[in-house]
Design a protein around this motif. Structure first.
Motif, PDB file in Angstrom:
ATOM      1  N   ALA A 128       0.824  -1.211   0.000  1.00  0.00           N
ATOM      2  CA  ALA A 128       0.000   0.000   0.000  1.00  0.00           C
ATOM      3  C   ALA A 128       0.859   1.263   0.000  1.00  0.00           C
ATOM      4  CB  ALA A 128      -0.917   0.006   1.214  1.00  0.00           C
ATOM      5  N   ASN A 129       0.515   2.184  -0.858  1.00  0.00           N
ATOM      6  CA  ASN A 129       1.037   3.548  -0.843  1.00  0.00           C
ATOM      7  C   ASN A 129       0.107   4.389  -1.714  1.00  0.00           C
ATOM      8  OD1 ASN A 129       2.018   3.544  -3.673  1.00  0.00           O
ATOM      9  ND2 ASN A 129       3.491   2.031  -2.911  1.00  0.00           N
ATOM     10  N   PRO A 130       0.216   5.701  -1.688  1.00  0.00           N
ATOM     11  CA  PRO A 130      -0.713   6.523  -2.478  1.00  0.00           C
ATOM     12  C   PRO A 130      -0.704   6.178  -3.960  1.00  0.00           C
ATOM     13  CG  PRO A 130       0.446   7.876  -0.888  1.00  0.00           C
ATOM     14  CD  PRO A 130       1.093   6.519  -0.830  1.00  0.00           C
ATOM     15  N   ASP A 131       0.431   5.749  -4.494  1.00  0.00           N
ATOM     16  CA  ASP A 131       0.534   5.413  -5.910  1.00  0.00           C
ATOM     17  C   ASP A 131      -0.333   4.206  -6.253  1.00  0.00           C
ATOM     18  OD1 ASP A 131       1.493   5.930  -8.437  1.00  0.00           O
ATOM     19  OD2 ASP A 131       3.358   4.836  -8.175  1.00  0.00           O
ATOM     20  N   THR A 132      -0.191   3.131  -5.490  1.00  0.00           N
ATOM     21  CA  THR A 132      -0.980   1.931  -5.775  1.00  0.00           C
ATOM     22  C   THR A 132      -2.452   2.141  -5.440  1.00  0.00           C
ATOM     23  OG1 THR A 132      -0.397   1.034  -3.588  1.00  0.00           O
ATOM     24  CG2 THR A 132       0.961   0.355  -5.443  1.00  0.00           C
ATOM     25  N   ALA A 133      -2.719   2.993  -4.449  1.00  0.00           N
ATOM     26  CA  ALA A 133      -4.114   3.218  -4.056  1.00  0.00           C
ATOM     27  C   ALA A 133      -4.922   3.894  -5.156  1.00  0.00           C
ATOM     28  CB  ALA A 133      -4.161   4.070  -2.779  1.00  0.00           C
TER      29      ALA A 133
END
Length: 456
Positions: free
Chosen positions: A122-127
């Motif tokens: 999880a991180n903002p990019d994958t989210a």
């Protein structure tokens, strides 16, 4: 559970049945450790996928976990097992998922009629990379939980998409705490502490678990689901989360750069800890943390000798208090006066070390192992206490995991590497660095690593 779904291969306890029966669009669960929250939610994901496959339809799920290892566990121990129990034909693939901010290891299962389930760190990019149903696994310990939330919510805005969030508590400074404690009615909330889980059939001996853990704060958080007060904690859980990395703590990742070691010394009740930091660019990476309990001084010396053989150690800072006098004297003889510094623990020296340590955490200039529960508890247990006279002292409860011994070793190692940072405000440190790069270092390190692997 869907009427068309097969009976699970393993029995479901009452709290698991209630979670699966709840079809709310937004559902959050706070579960005690080792109660099967990931297993149960991946079962729900698989059941939802099965319903679509049975109707000749397709659906899409993304599982966002704390790191690559946790994503792999969710896929292999959860999704794949459940899909096999449902007799669904699956095609499992692994690939590098590329986003705007980098590349991430993705694990994916393709099912009939185009249904796909993907697991990622999880991180903002994958989210923000998908429009799908989402499962946030252990969301309380996700790094940058608010940024992930901001990137995620537009992804599931399409009517009918489901959002599942589970975790144990992890202090009050994260988005999971806000979701669980807000008073809105849009969320369906489930809370399952260890007492409820056992009441519902989970076979655990509560007294044995509590005695074995031997840490009241950790028990309150991990099993009784209490939100611990972060006000006096020197390093908050959010701050600890922010510097965790799956590549930290792996000796095989050593790149040959200068290393700094912090050594907290103990012979009886507390832990002897040597924390090895490697300076990569301007960031200190944990290479390994060696811990001994009730070991002889000769064993302490042997471990430190091994670390000096393995790593290019520029500086060693040791706890010289009390019984530390002789180990410091001996270390200076073995490794050189200018490579070893002893520190007498006092109120002033502890404040200096703690200031260096916290600054490095806040500036994201350190990386520590990901998801190590004992290490996280040790780092979090150090408290800043202001006395009635206005004096500041640092203290930590002593329990089976030590007396914040890992924390002080970490801080001494960070202080040892002060050449990469400016001193904290008001601090003045006299440096006696002498880089050590013997001609035969690479050969000695290679030999030491081979000998360690052979011993294992």
């Amino acid at each position: 559970m869907s009427a068309t779904a097969r009976t699970p291969a393993l029995p479901l306890y009452g709290y698991q049945q209630r979670w699966l029966a709840d079809k709310s669009r937004f559902k959050v669960g706070m579960f005690a450790r080792q109660t099967g929250k990931t297993f149960t939610t991946t079962l729900e994901v698989s059941d939802h996928a099965f319903e679509h496959v049975a109707r000749g339809q397709r659906t899409r799920w993304v599982i966002l976990s704390r790191g690559e290892r946790q994503a792999k566990e969710a896929m292999n121990e959860g999704i794949k097992r459940h899909c096999q129990a449902y007799n669904m034909a699956i095609k499992a693939i692994e690939y590098d998922w590329r986003g705007d901010e980098g590349s991430y290891k993705a694990l994916e299962v393709e099912l009939p009629h185009g249904t796909v389930i993907t697991a990622l760190p999880a991180n903002p990019d994958t989210a923000r990379g998908f429009s799908s149903n989402v499962f946030l696994d252990e969301f309380g310990i996700h790094k940058d939980s608010r940024a992930i939330w901001g990137a995620l919510f537009p992804v599931i805005s399409k009517k009918g998409l489901l959002l599942r969030v589970t975790s144990t508590p992890n202090g009050k400074g994260n988005k999971f705490y806000e979701i669980m404690t807000s008073e809105d009615s849009i969320w369906s909330r489930h809370t399952v502490d260890i007492y409820q889980a056992v009441k519902d059939g989970l076979p655990r001996d509560i007294d044995e678990l509590r005695r074995g853990l031997n840490d009241d704060d950790l028990w309150a958080q991990e099993y009784e689901l209490q939100w611990l007060d972060e006000a006096s904690a020197w390093l908050s859980y959010d701050l600890i989360n922010s510097v965790e990395d799956g590549a930290a703590g792996n000796p095989d990742g050593y790149q040959g750069n200068p290393c700094y070691i912090g050594n907290d010394i103990a012979a009886r009740n507390d832990l002897w800890v040597a924390w090895v930091w490697e300076l990569v660019g301007d960031v200190l990476w944990t290479r390994e943390i060696r811990v001994l309990r009730r070991a002889k001084f000769a064993e302490h010396d042997a471990v430190m000798d091994e670390l000096f053989e393995t790593y290019n150690v520029s500086r060693l800072v040791m706890d010289q208090t009390g019984m530390g006098e002789k180990p410091v004297e001996d270390a200076k003889k073995r490794y050189g006066e200018h490579r070893v510094e002893g520190i007498q623990f006092s109120g002033a020296s502890k404040q200096l070390l703690a200031s260096y340590g916290k600054q490095a955490f806040e500036d994201r200039k350190v990386r520590i192992p990901l998801g190590d529960t004992e290490l996280r508890a040790d780092l979090h247990k150090l408290r800043k206490i202001v006395t009635p006279l206005g004096h500041v002292r640092f203290d930590a409860d002593s329990d089976s995991t030590g007396h914040a011994d890992r924390t002080w070793a970490a801080f001494m190692g960070i202080y040892a590497g002060t050449q990469f940072a400016q001193p904290p405000a008001g601090a003045s440190v006299e440096s006696n660095h002498a880089a050590y790069t013997p001609n035969n270092f690479k050969h000695r390190r290679s030999l030491a690593m081979r000998q360690r692997r052979a011993a294992q």
